[in-house]
Design an enzyme around this catalytic site. Structure first.
Site, PDB file in Angstrom:
ATOM      1  N   HIS A  97       0.844  -1.188   0.000  1.00 34.79           N
ATOM      2  CA  HIS A  97       0.000   0.000   0.000  1.00 34.79           C
ATOM      3  C   HIS A  97       0.883   1.243   0.000  1.00 34.79           C
ATOM      4  O   HIS A  97       1.937   1.263   0.634  1.00 34.79           O
ATOM      5  CB  HIS A  97      -0.892  -0.004   1.251  1.00 34.79           C
ATOM      6  CG  HIS A  97      -1.880   1.112   1.269  1.00 34.79           C
ATOM      7  ND1 HIS A  97      -3.078   1.048   0.584  1.00 34.79           N
ATOM      8  CD2 HIS A  97      -1.842   2.332   1.851  1.00 34.79           C
ATOM      9  CE1 HIS A  97      -3.733   2.182   0.770  1.00 34.79           C
ATOM     10  NE2 HIS A  97      -3.005   2.974   1.533  1.00 34.79           N
ATOM     11  N   ASP A 176     -15.326   3.149   6.029  1.00 33.83           N
ATOM     12  CA  ASP A 176     -14.227   4.014   5.573  1.00 33.83           C
ATOM     13  C   ASP A 176     -14.647   4.793   4.327  1.00 33.83           C
ATOM     14  O   ASP A 176     -14.321   5.973   4.188  1.00 33.83           O
ATOM     15  CB  ASP A 176     -12.961   3.203   5.285  1.00 33.83           C
ATOM     16  CG  ASP A 176     -11.850   4.129   4.792  1.00 33.83           C
ATOM     17  OD1 ASP A 176     -11.406   4.984   5.574  1.00 33.83           O
ATOM     18  OD2 ASP A 176     -11.462   4.033   3.611  1.00 33.83           O
ATOM     19  N   ARG A 183     -14.367  13.214   5.155  1.00 35.97           N
ATOM     20  CA  ARG A 183     -13.080  13.829   5.533  1.00 35.97           C
ATOM     21  C   ARG A 183     -12.530  14.661   4.386  1.00 35.97           C
ATOM     22  O   ARG A 183     -11.967  15.740   4.587  1.00 35.97           O
ATOM     23  CB  ARG A 183     -12.070  12.736   5.909  1.00 35.97           C
ATOM     24  CG  ARG A 183     -12.331  12.116   7.274  1.00 35.97           C
ATOM     25  CD  ARG A 183     -11.490  10.861   7.488  1.00 35.97           C
ATOM     26  NE  ARG A 183     -10.078  11.101   7.417  1.00 35.97           N
ATOM     27  CZ  ARG A 183      -9.164  10.193   7.058  1.00 35.97           C
ATOM     28  NH1 ARG A 183      -9.534   8.972   6.748  1.00 35.97           N
ATOM     29  NH2 ARG A 183      -7.895  10.505   7.023  1.00 35.97           N
ATOM     30  N   SER A 198      -7.983   4.208   8.662  1.00 36.45           N
ATOM     31  CA  SER A 198      -8.540   4.106   7.311  1.00 36.45           C
ATOM     32  C   SER A 198      -7.729   3.100   6.482  1.00 36.45           C
ATOM     33  O   SER A 198      -8.285   2.175   5.863  1.00 36.45           O
ATOM     34  CB  SER A 198      -8.518   5.500   6.662  1.00 36.45           C
ATOM     35  OG  SER A 198      -8.671   5.428   5.280  1.00 36.45           O
TER      36      SER A 198
HETATM   37  N1  URA Z   1      -5.152   6.739   2.287  1.00 36.86           N
HETATM   38  C1  URA Z   1      -6.236   6.126   2.851  1.00 36.86           C
HETATM   39  O1  URA Z   1      -6.655   5.049   2.422  1.00 36.86           O
HETATM   40  N2  URA Z   1      -6.820   6.730   3.888  1.00 36.86           N
HETATM   41  C2  URA Z   1      -6.392   7.896   4.413  1.00 36.86           C
HETATM   42  O2  URA Z   1      -6.968   8.372   5.357  1.00 36.86           O
HETATM   43  C3  URA Z   1      -5.281   8.527   3.806  1.00 36.86           C
HETATM   44  C4  URA Z   1      -4.675   7.909   2.753  1.00 36.86           C
END
Ligand code: URA
Length: 440
Positions: A97, A176, A183, A198
Site C-alpha cells: 500500500h 471508511d 473527511r 482508514s
Molecule cells: N489513504 C487512505 O486510504 N486513507 C487515508 O486516510 C489517507 C490515505
C-alpha cells in the site's frame, strides 16, 4: 436495537448520544470502545448526520486519539462490511500500500515483479481522489482493462498467475468509504489516527497475510515530516500486530513527484519502461526496495537474497513478461494505449540548479489538466498529465524545457503556475535520500 431520537440526539441502550461523544472528544477525553462502535454503526446507518460526524472528525483531528482508540476504530471499521477470505490461496499472500504520492506508479511495477519472484500478490485497490492518483485509475487507462473481479476469480487468478489487482468493492469497509468521503470535503483527512485506521481497516479486510506500506514523506504527501511519519508507521505496525499481521513501513521521499510522469496513461507508459530496464532512477530504486521487502516477507528469506532475486527477475524480463500476462488476463489492450491530449511546453525563465519542487501544487495542476478528480463523480482524462523534463538536482538553462503538460482543456495561467512550482538557485543544495528508513 432500534434507535430512538430525543431532541435530535440518538439514544441507544446505555443512553449514549452523539452530542455527548462530540463534547467528550472536543475537551480531549478518550472515547470508549462502545462509543466508537456506536459512532461507526450509526453514521453508516444514517442515524448520525454528516454535520455531527464532521464535528467529531474535526475534534479527533485537533485532539487526536490514543493507540487503544485507534485500534478500536480500525476494528469497528474493519467489521463494518465484508472481509475477504483468501485461505484458498495456499502460500503467503502479500499486499502493498502507498499512503498516497504524486506520480506514484510503483504498484504497476512491483506487483508483476514480486509475482515473477514466486510470491503471491493479492491486491484490492481504490480510485484516486484529489491529487494523488489511484492504481485502479492507472489500470483503467489501459483500454478494456477489467478491475471488477469476483472473489472466486480473484483467488483463482492469484493461484494461477501469482498476481491480481482488482477494485475494492463497496461492501469492503463501507464505513471508511463514507467517512473518507466526508473527511475529503471537511479538511479532516490529515490526522494520524484517522489515516492509520482508514488504511489498516482496508488492508486487514482484504485478507492478506503480510503488508508492506510505502509511507510517503514530504511536501507532496500527507506526512510532511519524518517525526509524524514515524508515529504513523508505528501505529500501523501496532494495529497489524493486534490483528496478527506483519506490517513493514518504508519511509520514502515525496519532496518531488516519483519518476518523470504524472497522469494515468503517461504513468503506465513509464511503468512499462521501468519493467524494460529503461525507467527513471528514483522509480526503479524504490520499486526494487519495496519488492525486496515483499519477497523477503513472502518467502521468509533475508533481505540480501530477496534483493538479488528481485534484480534478477527485473533484468531477465520475467517481471515484464508477467506484466504482459497480467494485463492480458484482465483483458487490457496495451496496443490501444494512446496519449491523445495536446502537449504544452513549459520553458524555464531562469538558469540554475533546481533545488525544490512544490509537488502538491504540481499534483493539483495535473488535476486541473484533467488527470484527477475533484470529487468522486468527476471523470478522468486518462491521457492528461505532466512529463517532468527536469527534477531536483538538475541544472536548467534559460528557455530550456522544464516540463510538458498534456491536456484537452484550455486553462488560463497554467504555464506560470507550473514555473512557480520550481525553486531555481545559483548553487545546488545537497540531495535528500530516496528512502529515509524502514520501520518494522
Ligand atoms: N489513504 C487512505 O486510504 N486513507 C487515508 O486516510 C489517507 C490515505
Amino acid at each position: 436495537m432500534i434507535p430512538f431520537f430525543l431532541n435530535d440526539r440518538i439514544i441507544i441502550g446505555d443512553n449514549m448520544n452523539i452530542i455527548d461523544i462530540i463534547d467528550k472528544k472536543r475537551i480531549g477525553n478518550n472515547l470508549s470502545k462502545e462509543e466508537i462502535q456506536f459512532v461507526v454503526d450509526n453514521y453508516l446507518n444514517d442515524f448520525i448526520s454528516d454535520c455531527q460526524m464532521s464535528a467529531l472528525l474535526m475534534a479527533i483531528c485537533i485532539n487526536g486519539m490514543n493507540e487503544e482508540e485507534t485500534i478500536n476504530l480500525t476494528n469497528c471499521m474493519l467489521n463494518s462490511g465484508d472481509t475477504i477470505d483468501l485461505s484458498k490461496i495456499n502460500e503467503i499472500k502479500i499486499d502493498k500500500h502507498s499512503t498516497g504520492g504524486i506520480g506514484d506508479k510503483t504498484t504497476l511495477i512491483i506487483a508483476p515483479l514480486v509475482a515473477a519472484c514466486g510470491v503471491k500478490v493479492a491486491k484490492m485497490s481504490g480510485r484516486g481522489l484529489g491529487y494523488t492518483g489511484g492504481t485502479i485509475d492507472k489500470l483503467e487507462s489501459i483500454p478494456n482493462f477489467n478491475v471488477n473481479i469476483e472473489n472466486n476469480d480473484f483467488i483463482k487468478q492469484v493461484n494461477d498467475l501469482g498476481v491480481c489487482i482488482c477494485y475494492a468493492k463497496k461492501t469492503l469497509v463501507p464505513a471508511d468509504k463514507k467517512i473518507y468521503a466526508l473527511r475529503d470535503v471537511t479538511g479532516t483527512v490529515n490526522s494520524i489516527p484517522l489515516i492509520a485506521s482508514s488504511i489498516m481497516s482496508k488492508k486487514l479486510a482484504s485478507g492478506c497475510d503480510k503488508i508492506v506500506i510505502d509511507l510517503k514523506v514530504g511536501n507532496g504527501a500527507f506526512m510532511k515530516n519524518l517525526d509524524d511519519a514515524r508515529i504513523l508507521a508505528n501505529l500501523m505496525i501496532k494495529i497489524g500486530e493486534n490483528n496478527n499481521k506483519e506490517v513493514i513501513c518504508v519511509l520514502s521521499n515525496m519532496n518531488q513527484p516519483l519518476g518523470n510522469t504524472i497522469g494515468n496513461s503517461l504513468e503506465v507508459k513509464e511503468a512499462i519502461e521501468t519493467l524494460l530496464g529503461k525507467g527513471p532512477k528514483d522509480l526503479t530504486e524504490l520499486s526494487i526496495i519495496l519488492a525486496t521487502h515483499m519477497v523477503a516477507l513472502g518467502k521468509n528469506i533475508d533481505i540480501e537474497s530477496a534483493n538479488k532475486l528481485v534484480k534478477e527477475k527485473l533484468n531477465d524480463m520475467s517481471a515484464y513478461k508477467k506484466f504482459l500476462e497480467f494485463v492480458k488476463i484482465q483483458n487490457g489492450d496495451l496496443n490501444k494505449c494512446k496519449i491523445t491530449a495536446k502537449g504544452i511546453q513549459v520553458l524555464s525563465c531562469k538558469e540554475g540548479y533546481i533545488n525544490k519542487i512544490d509537488s502538491e501544487t504540481l499534483g493539483e495542476i495535473s488535476m486541473r489538466l484533467g488527470a484527477g478528480r475533484n470529487n468522486i463523480y468527476d471523470s478522468i482524462d486518462y491521457s492528461a498529465g505532466i512529463i517532468m523534463n527536469k527534477k531536483i538536482g538538475d541544472y536548467v538553462k534559460k528557455n530550456e524545457l522544464l516540463a510538458t503538460l498534456y491536456t484537452n482543456k484550455d486553462i488560463d495561467n497554467i504555464i506560470l503556475d507550473v514555473i512557480n512550482c520550481y525553486e531555481i538557485d545559483n548553487e545546488s543544495k545537497e540531495l535528500e535520500p530516496l528512502i529515509y528508513e524502514v520501520i518494522k
